[in-house]
Design an enzyme around this catalytic site. Sequence first.
Site, short mmCIF file in Angstrom:
data_model
loop_
_atom_site.label_atom_id
_atom_site.label_comp_id
_atom_site.label_asym_id
_atom_site.label_seq_id
_atom_site.Cartn_x
_atom_site.Cartn_y
_atom_site.Cartn_z
N CYS A 157 -24.74 63.38 154.65
CA CYS A 157 -24.25 62.27 155.48
C CYS A 157 -25.04 62.06 156.76
CB CYS A 157 -22.78 62.47 155.81
SG CYS A 157 -22.45 63.91 156.86
N TRP A 159 -26.14 61.83 160.42
CA TRP A 159 -25.36 61.67 161.66
C TRP A 159 -24.20 60.70 161.47
CZ3 TRP A 159 -30.72 62.18 161.73
CH2 TRP A 159 -31.21 63.29 162.43
N CYS A 335 -46.95 59.19 156.83
CA CYS A 335 -45.97 58.73 155.83
C CYS A 335 -45.99 57.21 155.70
CB CYS A 335 -44.59 59.24 156.20
SG CYS A 335 -44.38 61.02 155.97
#
Length: 363
Positions: A157, A159, A335
């Site tokens: 989940c 934050w 990335c």
Amino acid sequence: MSALLDGSGVILNGDSPWDPQLYHPDFCSRILRQGSLGLGESYMDGWWECERIDELACRLLQHGLGERARPAPDRILYRLQAGLLNLQSKARAYMVGEAHYDLGNALFERMLDPTMCYSCGYWKEAETLHAAQLAKLELACRKLELRPGMHVLDIGCGWGSFAEYAARRHGVTVTGITISREQAELAGKRCAGLPVEIELKDYRELNGCYDRIVSIGMFEHVGHRNYGTFFKTVESLLWDDGLFLLHTIGSNGSEISVDPWIDRYIFPNGVLPSARHIADASEDLLLLEDWHNFGPDYDRTLMAWRDNLEAHWHELSDRYSERFKRMFRYYLLVCAGAFRARDLQLWQVVFSRGRARRYDAFR
């Protein structure tokens, strides 16, 4: 070294924004010896600079230097380890939480948008990072066909971004789990007053039954030896007419590999699934209803995170070193370049349990 770059459009000490400027005489020998690990570490050490690391990474990957940048002994060693050991076992589940997600909520609060989503935004009709993340959350809720009163399990989940949004906007109860203490603490505060429970727990410790299950940006930490266990767990937790949404970065190939720099400095024990991995692990357990790829949106998301990090670094510089800043900048930009080169993908996959329902979310 220059021969490897021929045809890539990258020139050492060249004039283009993506050309690396070298500051250390041993740069080339280090890269030839250590590959992508040496490239990342030498940037952290200040051995080279580049105006557009994202474009550099994109061009190198498009030129086919991705796998070739990993020395053969390292590739062989990792495959042996991955074949003999469960690098993502239950006993090792909390390692990535401690190494990355527990780096400090202050860092992520300044890098991310107000939703605190640490996963790809959906930019189809969005112009800002915040709008893109809200659109992603709403897209997931629509695909899950949420209705007030449902109980939703959020595996990984973070934050509390999805839990808060789904509870507030769609009237559902959410149980969220994470392997990060920092995430659990902040998620609990963000979801205070809502029908949301946040637990510090591994997915293999779950029980109960849920109307819907969602997992956003967590499957990358499951590992190929555990894909079957993961999907069996999801299947056992879902009601007969339930839906499961999996949001994950994906690899173009099924060979088990890892970038050694990312593994050492960013996501220890992380490994990306292929489409075959997901299909094989879910077969005979869940019915695949929808497969959506919006990988190019991650490029834009990562660049937005980089912009936020740079804009707010003055608020963080007393807590983190300059080397840490270079590490995080390099991670985000490399990335982004990988998604731009289509070397990585971003998938949202919807599954149903059994065949007693018709999936009509977008019909």
